[in-house]
Design a protein around this motif. Structure first.
Motif, PDB file in Angstrom:
ATOM      1  N   ILE A   1      48.239  20.191  61.945  1.00  0.00           N
ATOM      2  CA  ILE A   1      47.638  20.908  60.821  1.00  0.00           C
ATOM      3  C   ILE A   1      47.405  22.364  61.227  1.00  0.00           C
ATOM      4  CG2 ILE A   1      45.536  21.131  59.409  1.00  0.00           C
ATOM      5  CD1 ILE A   1      45.454  18.123  59.177  1.00  0.00           C
ATOM      6  N   GLN A   2      47.755  23.264  60.330  1.00  0.00           N
ATOM      7  CA  GLN A   2      47.605  24.706  60.569  1.00  0.00           C
ATOM      8  C   GLN A   2      46.149  25.102  60.771  1.00  0.00           C
ATOM      9  OE1 GLN A   2      49.793  26.976  60.999  1.00  0.00           O
ATOM     10  NE2 GLN A   2      51.700  26.049  60.248  1.00  0.00           N
ATOM     11  N   GLU A   3      45.938  26.226  61.392  1.00  0.00           N
ATOM     12  CA  GLU A   3      44.652  26.935  61.462  1.00  0.00           C
ATOM     13  C   GLU A   3      43.723  26.413  62.563  1.00  0.00           C
ATOM     14  OE1 GLU A   3      43.487  29.562  59.959  1.00  0.00           O
ATOM     15  OE2 GLU A   3      44.941  29.916  58.374  1.00  0.00           O
ATOM     16  N   THR A   4      43.891  25.167  62.988  1.00  0.00           N
ATOM     17  CA  THR A   4      43.002  24.661  64.037  1.00  0.00           C
ATOM     18  C   THR A   4      43.774  24.598  65.353  1.00  0.00           C
ATOM     19  OG1 THR A   4      41.354  22.981  64.599  1.00  0.00           O
ATOM     20  CG2 THR A   4      43.409  22.166  63.618  1.00  0.00           C
ATOM     21  N   ASP A   5      43.149  25.101  66.424  1.00  0.00           N
ATOM     22  CA  ASP A   5      43.829  25.089  67.725  1.00  0.00           C
ATOM     23  C   ASP A   5      44.211  23.658  68.115  1.00  0.00           C
ATOM     24  OD1 ASP A   5      43.539  27.797  67.919  1.00  0.00           O
ATOM     25  OD2 ASP A   5      42.181  27.775  69.636  1.00  0.00           O
ATOM     26  N   TYR A   6      43.239  22.760  67.988  1.00  0.00           N
ATOM     27  CA  TYR A   6      43.484  21.335  68.254  1.00  0.00           C
ATOM     28  C   TYR A   6      42.742  20.539  67.205  1.00  0.00           C
ATOM     29  CZ  TYR A   6      45.242  22.772  72.770  1.00  0.00           C
ATOM     30  OH  TYR A   6      45.973  23.363  73.754  1.00  0.00           O
ATOM     31  N   SER A   7      43.216  19.331  66.956  1.00  0.00           N
ATOM     32  CA  SER A   7      42.503  18.423  66.070  1.00  0.00           C
ATOM     33  C   SER A   7      42.042  17.229  66.905  1.00  0.00           C
ATOM     34  CB  SER A   7      43.414  17.975  64.928  1.00  0.00           C
ATOM     35  OG  SER A   7      44.673  17.571  65.428  1.00  0.00           O
TER      36      SER A   7
ATOM     37  N   LEU B   1      34.713  17.691  70.273  1.00  0.00           N
ATOM     38  CA  LEU B   1      35.356  18.412  69.176  1.00  0.00           C
ATOM     39  C   LEU B   1      34.975  17.794  67.832  1.00  0.00           C
ATOM     40  CD1 LEU B   1      37.305  20.407  67.921  1.00  0.00           C
ATOM     41  CD2 LEU B   1      39.210  18.944  68.631  1.00  0.00           C
ATOM     42  N   ALA B   2      35.047  16.463  67.741  1.00  0.00           N
ATOM     43  CA  ALA B   2      34.770  15.787  66.474  1.00  0.00           C
ATOM     44  C   ALA B   2      33.303  15.977  66.077  1.00  0.00           C
ATOM     45  CB  ALA B   2      35.109  14.296  66.594  1.00  0.00           C
ATOM     46  N   THR B   3      32.412  15.866  67.041  1.00  0.00           N
ATOM     47  CA  THR B   3      30.990  16.051  66.736  1.00  0.00           C
ATOM     48  C   THR B   3      30.730  17.469  66.235  1.00  0.00           C
ATOM     49  OG1 THR B   3      30.405  14.449  68.447  1.00  0.00           O
ATOM     50  CG2 THR B   3      28.661  15.947  67.714  1.00  0.00           C
ATOM     51  N   ARG B   4      31.334  18.451  66.906  1.00  0.00           N
ATOM     52  CA  ARG B   4      31.124  19.842  66.494  1.00  0.00           C
ATOM     53  C   ARG B   4      31.721  20.115  65.118  1.00  0.00           C
ATOM     54  NH1 ARG B   4      33.011  24.069  70.608  1.00  0.00           N
ATOM     55  NH2 ARG B   4      31.526  25.374  69.444  1.00  0.00           N
TER      56      ARG B   4
ATOM     57  N   ASN C   1      34.540   8.433  63.866  1.00  0.00           N
ATOM     58  CA  ASN C   1      33.122   8.073  63.844  1.00  0.00           C
ATOM     59  C   ASN C   1      32.243   9.182  64.421  1.00  0.00           C
ATOM     60  OD1 ASN C   1      33.131   5.529  62.595  1.00  0.00           O
ATOM     61  ND2 ASN C   1      33.842   4.544  64.482  1.00  0.00           N
ATOM     62  N   ALA C   2      32.777   9.924  65.373  1.00  0.00           N
ATOM     63  CA  ALA C   2      31.998  11.021  65.948  1.00  0.00           C
ATOM     64  C   ALA C   2      31.794  12.139  64.926  1.00  0.00           C
ATOM     65  CB  ALA C   2      32.678  11.559  67.205  1.00  0.00           C
ATOM     66  N   VAL C   3      32.785  12.373  64.072  1.00  0.00           N
ATOM     67  CA  VAL C   3      32.596  13.354  62.994  1.00  0.00           C
ATOM     68  C   VAL C   3      31.459  12.899  62.081  1.00  0.00           C
ATOM     69  CG1 VAL C   3      33.638  14.542  61.036  1.00  0.00           C
ATOM     70  CG2 VAL C   3      35.049  14.011  63.024  1.00  0.00           C
ATOM     71  N   ILE C   4      31.529  11.627  61.672  1.00  0.00           N
ATOM     72  CA  ILE C   4      30.497  11.085  60.775  1.00  0.00           C
ATOM     73  C   ILE C   4      29.115  11.241  61.413  1.00  0.00           C
ATOM     74  CG2 ILE C   4      29.665   8.961  59.674  1.00  0.00           C
ATOM     75  CD1 ILE C   4      32.646   8.023  59.644  1.00  0.00           C
ATOM     76  N   ARG C   5      29.033  10.915  62.703  1.00  0.00           N
ATOM     77  CA  ARG C   5      27.755  11.057  63.411  1.00  0.00           C
ATOM     78  C   ARG C   5      27.264  12.505  63.400  1.00  0.00           C
ATOM     79  NH1 ARG C   5      27.888  12.706  68.954  1.00  0.00           N
ATOM     80  NH2 ARG C   5      25.904  12.444  70.046  1.00  0.00           N
ATOM     81  N   GLY C   6      28.154  13.440  63.665  1.00  0.00           N
ATOM     82  CA  GLY C   6      27.745  14.847  63.688  1.00  0.00           C
ATOM     83  C   GLY C   6      27.206  15.297  62.331  1.00  0.00           C
ATOM     84  N   ILE C   7      27.923  14.901  61.271  1.00  0.00           N
ATOM     85  CA  ILE C   7      27.500  15.276  59.918  1.00  0.00           C
ATOM     86  C   ILE C   7      26.101  14.737  59.617  1.00  0.00           C
ATOM     87  CG2 ILE C   7      27.947  14.923  57.445  1.00  0.00           C
ATOM     88  CD1 ILE C   7      30.964  14.653  58.161  1.00  0.00           C
TER      89      ILE C   7
END
Lengths: 342, 342, 342, 342
Positions: C131-137, C286-289, C16-22
């Motif tokens: 998942i590759q490429e991201t330091d943390y998810s 992290l999710a918001t960013r 939900n924090a990702v959705i909010r950031g978007i």
């Protein structure tokens, strides 16, 4: 007076806070000396103990576990058990009395030893909250907070996945943890040993929730049995379908619910996570007060008594009145909660 | 029956759980309809409310705050206040009864309105736990958990820095939060309104702790006064040294303790952090049960009553018996805790 | 621009924090419009979505789950799946681009759809942190906090009972959760898929801890296999002793450890408790960013890219580079932790 | 090799986990011996220390504070300070090297002592996250979690009361805690030292939130200054209205916001609550890894270096590169967060 303290049976948040209450109050107010028996009754029968002074206990209130260790040893068993041996051990080490912190078994043993003339005060310990005479026992509220937090987390997963999740919590003979955690977290049904229901009823609740567009989250006590599961089955270790019991009751129910409703269903068992770690503030206060009252009872030579919570007060009752059958969830408390099911 | 619900006064964890208990039980068991007055009594005098159905409240138990909003409006004030206006508003909207969730002021207003013939049931709300007749009020246990967690954290800082820290918690007239949090966290002294002590005594406790090689952590209720601070002083907004009161009591005590003991001393005030957010499981259960019992009381037409906790049971008492002077910490509870000071 | 957002696969704190950031960034900075596809790719193939405006998302950062629902639907399957159908659906509803929040499967599908000309940006979601490429998810840190808290609690029970407890955490292909939680809680050994060890080695660690007077607490990833368990076994659903696999790896290991060491051993599986509920502050940030960066990438028309964390910065990389094999725990990280075993 | 460890400056969650990492890795892998200097540099100049073996540190990871105590002593001051005295002390006690865990002052002193030929490795400690070269410092994430939890709680109270609340968090020179906690909790504005804004701007944000029907919650770093507050003022201890500074910046802002907007406004200062207590799992892992890397650096005789986090790896850099000016929040990070204000 020199008092030996013991903790017996399963881990329970607040054990160290009881010890702290006993030692700080007893040292400051009465000038008592204290030792701690190691590993419960085992330390008593083996005469194995450590000194307990104020500096050992002052910062214990928020520590989980028990600094004394625990065991399931019975003080009547083995070559050094029984009242005469214990009296001899106490005489040898100048120990005048015992404060025994433990469950129904420990309190029963304490009652018998008291009848044999040993100076004992009990402190009831049951994470399941199923000892008679006390409104609540320490550790219970912490377990409920942990189970509620888990249910809150599981709710979002169930809703995200349109899944039914059935969460098993402690409670072998009494459903108090399931009742409180289920009510706190808004579980869609609460299944407790005191109130068997049928698989059909559980499936109906699940469908009702699903039809409302939500996800069923159920909480079940480890000691719950279906109406269909008669005693013969559970004694034989068989489920109602005559298969060996594997895992807990949640593992048995989940596939049956899924089969009856078509809703993907998962089981989660909280297990040992519920019984260790930092006690809640509520349990620290209760445990500390029980410890204080236990040493007060020793000072008043109320041997054969146990301390209990009545309303907001700590009182003493006889060990015999606290060691009747387990304190069950009464019918009206079940129906109070059941009004919110579905 | 159609019932209007209101929440009044300061925020308190569990308000939404009370609303949930009322609406779910009342809808399922009695077929009642519900509305929620907006912003406490303001919504009553303004006739402003929202519909409240099962789907609005089902997942409210773990939500902080109140979905109805709150205010400190007095239902007897303003052009639309008073019993006759309220009766007219209720008649106009077909509202048969009010369930008022609030503190001493709200329960007193509810009692008066009830005496004027309005159908009212009260639910006591006080984070300070200072309303008569109920063993505990919802929100209190959450506040104690928050204050205890803060004290636990502050303990490590005090020890690392060899510093005295004095933590101010809520409690204007009654020291319950300080008493419980202080006992739970092992505070070295607990300062509450019911028991003024002198600055000299506090300094002595601090030195005693320091001499033992530890760091003094004290907890103080916002309403505590030093023995030296007579009523004249506090009424005039002066500290015992005739200087204007700035900040809370912890801010006043810290420099005095430092001056008397030479121990570096800091004040921390927990403030609003204590009164919001997710309620503890204990408070959710208590609040839900109070809500259920309030709608049961409405069903039984026990107007003029309020629901309270007695031991493990929810009972009803008259609003007048619950609105006496604040429930103070009794002497024996203070001395029980004080046995562990120093 | 009108963007459709979807969340796919298992629950994960921070969705939900990702959705909010978007939505907040996209609305305020770029004037974009947003819709949310219901139940992941299912909403895409069915053309089923809800409007998403600032007021719907403003307070979402601390809400677990996903307001959009999730599913394991594959956008290439079914009569309405595949790029041409999806393009038609987007055209019909005026949707210009998709931001897909999901795991390896979702990002792979997104990459393929992007290659077919659909405007897509990915946001990696994996509670296992594999998942590759991201330091943390996002979600990973919350899961580690929950597992660590459980391990802390279990430690006190293990010590009180002189028992070995083996705790199973998530991590099918990568042992990140076990590695971090085990290091944080001081587990006596950490068993991860990347590093099979023998039962004898585990027993040796247990005995070493016991001989020191302590209680062994081990953490194991669900995907761990013993050196003795070859692939043939795990593919056939057999344990190394040719018996059907029941329960998780912890259930298999516990009796074997007990048999080899004579130490009473229990298994606990944290299961679904790890993947739901309120996200940690770390994961919310992290999710918001990631959400903010994803809508920035859409604004820059970086189709076929995914946002990732590198150090303290959010960057974009191609979807193809992020959908290689799972990101495993490297050898040096295992040995770093293993230096503290025993 | 025999290494002396010290912890210096303010409390910070993770100090004990660093000590644990150093001692467990150094004992097991290299056979080093360890002592702990008491109260930071004071123990160094006084030659006062305790032995540190594996059994002293094994269960330290989740303990707040520092078992070694701390102080703000400068190793160059006093009759026994300075490099020659310290070399003599080390020689006398057979101490070959020092691992110094501390803030900018400690690392600067360590750099100077290293230049004088003393074998030193540094571990950066700053709860404000403002030391150069390291992506994050231990303790910071715990402080952010605590501040975020407080903001979540305060949000419900602000909404219930239609009140503006301004929450002051730590951050004298850098606004990292405010930035992260504000973003995590959805604060309506974030006020940091790196980015002065005017009172008028803050009032405008407050009104914007109020007009949307919500309650403004702002987070402010202790080191924030209004555009109107020039340096002269803050150096003289005056607020922009030439009155003496009392309390923190939140106490100064609250009445001004209320005066400008007519919205009832309250200040809350989290103070010491943010810097003590149990570290988050994230900080335990980071601190443990820094400790392990510090003893690896000592083994490799990388004197004059400090360990830092870069991405997911621990690296060593020179003490001089880590002791430049404080690490500020860069402009783009502020604007990233500011996109969500209002």
């Amino acid at each position: 007076m020199k008092i030996g303290i013991l903790t017996s049976g399963g881990d329970c948040p607040g054990l160290n806070a009881v010890i702290r209450g006993i030692v700080l109050k007893g040292s400051e107010a009465y000038g008592f000396d204290f030792v701690g028996f190691k590993h419960g009754w085992r330390g008593v029968v083996e005469g194995s103990f450590i000194p307990l002074a104020e500096e050992h206990v002052r910062f214990l209130a928020n520590q989980g576990g028990t600094i004394l260790g625990s065991s399931r040893t019975n003080p009547y068993e083995g070559p050094f058990g029984g009242p005469e041996n214990i009296k001899r051990m106490m005489l040898k080490h100048g120990i005048d009395a015992i404060i025994a912190i433990g469950g129904e078994g420990t309190l029963t043993a304490a009652r018998r030893l008291s009848e044999e003339g040993i100076n004992i005060v009990g402190v009831p310990k049951t994470i399941d909250n199923d000892i008679q005479e006390t409104d609540y026992s320490f550790g219970f509220t912490t377990a409920v907070e942990i189970a509620t937090d888990a249910l809150d987390r599981i709710r979002t997963t169930a809703e995200s996945h349109d899944r039914c999740i059935i969460v098993e919590v402690m409670g072998r003979y009494a459903g108090w943890i399931a009742l409180h955690a289920g009510m706190a977290a808004g579980a869609n049904a609460i299944l407790i040993p005191e109130h068997p229901v049928s698989l059909g009823q559980i499936a109906e609740w699940a469908l009702e929730v699903r039809d409302r567009g939500s996800a069923p989250v159920f909480v079940v006590s480890e000691g719950f049995t279906l109406e269909e599961m008669d005693e013969a089955h559970s004694h034989k270790g068989l489920d109602p379908f005559n298969r060996p019991l594997l895992g807990g009751i949640a593992d048995i129910l989940a596939p049956q619910i899924e089969a009856l409703t078509g809703i993907e269903t998962r089981a989660v068992s909280l297990g040992h996570v519920q019984r260790g770690g930092v006690p809640s503030a509520y349990d620290r206060v209760l445990a500390t007060r029980l410890g204080i009252a236990a040493v007060d009872a020793a000072h008043d030579e109320q041997w054969g008594s146990t301390v209990v919570l009545k309303g907001t007060d700590i009182e003493t009752v006889s060990l015999s009145s606290a060691t009747q059958e387990p304190k069950s969830v009464p019918e009206y408390r079940y129906y109070e909660a059941a009004a919110l099911f579905g």
